[in-house]
Every structure is written in C-alpha cells, then in structure tokens.
Enzyme design. Sequence first.
Site, PDB file in Angstrom:
ATOM      1  N   ASP A 409      26.585  32.702  28.466  1.00 51.51           N
ATOM      2  CA  ASP A 409      27.545  33.630  29.046  1.00 51.51           C
ATOM      3  C   ASP A 409      27.534  34.926  28.235  1.00 51.51           C
ATOM      4  O   ASP A 409      27.549  34.888  26.995  1.00 51.51           O
ATOM      5  CB  ASP A 409      28.936  32.984  29.019  1.00 51.51           C
ATOM      6  CG  ASP A 409      29.991  33.846  29.660  1.00 51.51           C
ATOM      7  OD1 ASP A 409      29.949  34.025  30.891  1.00 51.51           O
ATOM      8  OD2 ASP A 409      30.871  34.355  28.929  1.00 51.51           O
ATOM      9  N   GLU A 438      23.138  35.873  30.950  1.00 52.73           N
ATOM     10  CA  GLU A 438      23.548  37.155  31.521  1.00 52.73           C
ATOM     11  C   GLU A 438      23.101  38.266  30.583  1.00 52.73           C
ATOM     12  O   GLU A 438      23.602  38.374  29.458  1.00 52.73           O
ATOM     13  CB  GLU A 438      25.073  37.193  31.674  1.00 52.73           C
ATOM     14  CG  GLU A 438      25.609  36.216  32.693  1.00 52.73           C
ATOM     15  CD  GLU A 438      27.125  36.246  32.766  1.00 52.73           C
ATOM     16  OE1 GLU A 438      27.661  36.318  33.881  1.00 52.73           O
ATOM     17  OE2 GLU A 438      27.777  36.185  31.706  1.00 52.73           O
TER      18      GLU A 438
END
Length: 714
Positions: A409, A438
């Site tokens: 994340d 990400e």
Amino acid sequence: MKKLLSANLKENNNIEVSISKDLTQRIVTFFFIYMNGKLIEKVIPLSRNESNNHNIYTLVSSKTTYTPGIEYVLYTDMNMQIPLDISYLATLPTFDEQYRCDDILGANYLKKMTTFRVFSPFASEMKVKIKKNVNDQFEYYSMTRLDNGIYEVTIKKDLEEYIYLYEAKIFSRIYEVADPYSYSLSSNSNYSYVVDINKIKKIDSSSDNLPILDSKLDYIIYECSVRDMTSRLNLKNKSTYKALSESTNIETSNHIKTGIDYISSLGVSHVQLMPVLDFYTVNEDRPFENYNWGYDPNFFLVNEGSYSLDPNDPYLRLIELKNLVSSFHKKGIRVILDVVYNHVFSVNDNSLNILVPKYYFRLNNDGSLSNGSGCGNDIESKHYMARKLIIDSILHFTDIFDIDGFRFDLMGILDTETLSLAYNRAKELKDDIFFLGEGWNLWTNLKANEKCSINNANRIPFASFFNDRFRDVVKGQTNESQLAVRGYLSGDTNYLDGFKHVMLGSSKPIAFAPLFESSAQSVNYLECHDNHVLYDKLKACLPFESDEVTFKRIKMCILATLLASGIPFFHAGEEIAQSKHGEGNSYDKGDLINGFDYKLLEKRSDLYYFFIQAIHLKKFMSSLAKEKNVKFDENIQFENLPFGCILIKYIYSNYTISVIFNPTFEKFTYDLQKYNKVIFSELGDINKLDTYCQVAIINSVSFAVYLQEESQDA
C-alpha cells in the site's frame, strides 16, 4: 495541547524550555541540569520569548554530548522539575549508525527459557512484566541495556502463552507498551503473548498443490477481504478466517458455490487479501459494531484479531491464518497479503514511537511529521531499524505462513533500497515471491530517485505496479470530480492510440512514453477496493445506458484486462457488476456496501460464467503462445477500424487470434480476408458452435474473438 512544562534538546546543544503561565507568572533566572540525579551544570537563559500563554526559554548547555539511555532533568530556581527530552538525537545520521542491531527481537521462546529483546535507546530503564493469566499479578524482570540500544533479559522457565508487556522509563516518564515485535496479541492489542512460532511454521501450508507458473504473465489476481467474502452469508462464523478457509456448503439457487469455493471456481492464480496484519479501528471483541478495511496498521508481525473466532487465544488467530493459506494452496491459488508499511494509525499511541521517539517516522526539515501517506505520518524506511522491521515482517509471513506475495500500500513512501533488500531476502525463502504495489509519486520527505514510485520502476525491476494509466484510458478517470469523463471502452475513441499503449502493458512508446521496460511490471486493473467500482463508474459517465449495455461494456473491460500485456487484476464483485451505490471510498461503510453479494451473483450468473470463460480464453492464448515458443505479449499487431474501433492480432506462428473491440453505437462489417472461427464473444466461449466467417458483422458496443489457422484454405 501544549504541555505545562517541557524541555527539549535542540540543534547545537540548545535547550528549549516551555513553562506555562498557569503554573507561574514568575520569570526563571537560571536552571540546573542533572544527569542521572547528579548536578552537572547551572545555566542562565540566553533569551526568553512568550507564546500561547507560555514563557519560552532558550538555554545553551556547555555539555557537548548528550547520551541516549541517560536520564537528564532540569530544575528551575523555584525547584520545578522538568525532564529533558533528547529525542532530537534520533534525527542525526550518527544515531542510526550507532544504535542498530541484527538480532532477533521480541520474545524468542524455547521450552526452558525465553529471551526478550526490545530496541529503545532513549530508555534509562526497561523491565518486562509477565503473567500466566489475565487475573494474575505481573512479575517484573529488569532488562540489561546493551551499547546498541537493545534491552534484553532471559527468563529461565517455560513461558509459553504468558502475557507480557514492556515497562520503559523514557525521559523520566514510565510507559507501558506491547511489544512491537509481538508474534501474538490479545484482543485490541492490549497484551503481547509468548508463543512458539515454530508450531505455526510446522502446519502444512499445502504448497505442493500449487501449479508451476512460468511467468508473471500467467498471473491472474483476485482481490478480496476476509470479512467481505462471507459477511452476507447465513453462517455462524461469517467474516472470519475460518469461514473463508472452509467450504460453506451454501450454494445459490442455481448451484453456484460460495466463499473459498466460489473464488476457486473463477480460475484465478492468486488471491490478494486486503489487510490481515493487525489494525486499529475494529473492536476485536465485538467486530460487528464497526467496519474497516484495515489500512490503519498497528502491529506488523501479528495478524488481525477481528477475523478470529477468539482474539484472546494466543495461538488461534495464527493457526486460522495458516489454515486459510493452506486452504487456498489446496485449491491451487497463491496468496498475496496487502501490507501497509507506509504509516501507522496513531503515532502518539504506537509502541514504535513511544520506545524510540522521532526515529521510526519520517520528519520534514522543520521537524514536523512527513505526511505523504495522507494519514498523518510516514514510516522512515531508510532508518536501519525501521527497515529491519519491514524486512522482518515480510520474512516472518513468508517463512512462517508461506505467503506467496506482498502488495505494498502506498509503495511510493518506501525507499528502493529497503524494497530491494526485502525482495532479495524473501526470494531466498521462496524463489517465485511476488512484489507489487501502488507506485504513486507521493509528497513524502524522500529524494525523488529513492522512492518506490512508478517513475523509478527501472530501479526495482522485480516489482510490479498498479497501472493507473490502464485504468484511466480504458474506463475513464476515477476521481470524484471526473466521474463523467469517459475512456476508450466507455465510448471515447479519442483514446484509440492510448488503448494500444496500455494493451501493450505501457511498455511501448505509442501515444505515451513507456512506464515500464517490461509489461510484467504492469498490473492492469479497472477496479480495486479504492475509488468507484466499475459498474458505478460506467453509470456515472454513461447514465443514459441500460444495464444490458452496461454489462456489455463490463464484459469488454474484463476481456481487455485479461488480454492486455501484463498482469490482470480484479476486485471481488467486479465480475458480477456489483455496485457500491456510489460510494467512492467505502473503507468504513459496513457489510451491506462492501460484502460480496451472493444474491446478485444468483441474478447475474451469466456475468459470472462469462468471467470464468474469459479466464479460460486467456489461459488458452498463453498456452498457445508457449507451444510456439513465444511469450503471450509478443507479436501483437493493431489495425484501426471504422469509427475509432480496433482490431488486435495475436500472432503465434501458424495461428492468429484476432480481437475486435467496438465501444461505439455504430455497426459495420470487416473483411477478415480468410475464414476465421469465432471462438469468443459477449456470449462467452462459443467455440463449440463451430461458427466461421470471413466477413465479420460488428454490432454496436460489442466484441468478438476469432481464431485463424494459416494451414486452412481461404
């Protein structure tokens, strides 16, 4: 709220003292500085300022070296006692060089003894307190401080399943904290438990059932939440590890299975579990009182208790997670954990910041917390012990739980050296370990060339990135203010060349500069837990279209995601066009919004079967490519068709597979030159129909897949 009294070491041995006027209006004329109870100097203030009802004094200490682990206290000429906070030292490079270790931290259990180690260089005293049962009195054991900032003690008795906490004296204040290296916790992280972690390692993970995957291009990822996949089923143990790990024995009225059997039926290679590492905001004793996805991390080496049948059992949540991994492995599905190493829920309450203030969290140049995560803090992954914690967590779940991959994340918060070290260490345990994340270029206080952002994809070639360009080109922008913006498959054919670019995994210079050197770094997705789901996005940008047309577009989107070069990724519910009723950020919106809707699956079983058959098509094309000794993403050609439509050819020696996408309301014909077998359309797999054509009729908002064998006569 500003403290009534505080004293903080600053740069160049300056000391800033703040005294509230509510305590005294009198001006202090001098201060005494004590070290471990012994007077070392008297200091007259260099200056005094006033701020927020406080008198602020600046002192210049003649002492040139302040040492972590020693207690410093100031006394005023009125005998006011003020502990001196020297945590500023943690911001200096010399601190990170001196205070570090490679030892195993936490409670290291053996039958006859347990060794406790905790990193806390500023602590002047450290004790571990233990007890067998919750209602027992604690036993206290003093810990020995080592030169590298570690405190340790070995207790020579069998402490299995004992409760323990650390009691640290830091800057004259006593703190009680759970172990940041806890392998097990009680509910709501109140206590740490001593456990024999090898008992979990010995549980069979069933990894022998996993098929060999030759390439990342063979991966198909399905994202879901442990809670969501069973939260709307009539199960006693719904929303738990156990509920997802076992067959529910519940089917829809048209005999579609639920839970793990449903996921298995799809044909995906990997399941990506939304956060299962310990998080903060769900009451683990009463988990249905509230809801949260879990992107609010608390501890990094123990899994979440709200998914457990008993979060106060020292071993149960660990066993349940290992069994869940084993259950997926038995189905031939690898397991990816969604990990949140970029921030914590609450810095002030977190054990890491209490034990080593100003060390684990990245600071701006003015001393404030960096906030690239948007959550109030960023982990300082470049610091040695913060890096060690991240790597230790990854190795722990790889080794003990046999996890197959990690989705990071906000990966752009982390530095490339940390991720590279973690990958290389994890690869020693599991050769096909998979890292993805990400890759946003976040505004964290880290040099641009050090961030694990998509801009630095070439620096971490082992990692794959969520390709936002694929998402935005194919379906349209996803920001709340841009929901009306269409993409190529939602009808804006101006994106024709952009569509070619993303169908090549954004690795070729068509319309855009390449993002990646290899399409294996591209995670192609149109929906994930974040932002509006695909169905809601299409309804927002094409509000006049019927569900029938919307479903055609969703099928087209699914096919494009699967047939694009790179790694296809789907979010649970995308395959049945599940809506979140316009919620773009449903992280705390409850089970009715987030839970997988099996009643909808029952109604839209045609979408479900289409999804399965589309995956079969992808696997067929991959196997056909391997037969011809080429890669799936090689020998791809494009042809522009009328009205902005497109033909994509996948050429494998004497086989050519042609895919025509028509996202418009126009109808036209296309001469395929030779007879082709129509093998796939919005009806799914139509190979058995033995339909051949030379002139294809291309209906509005449609697609079709054709197979041509070169040996066949025209």
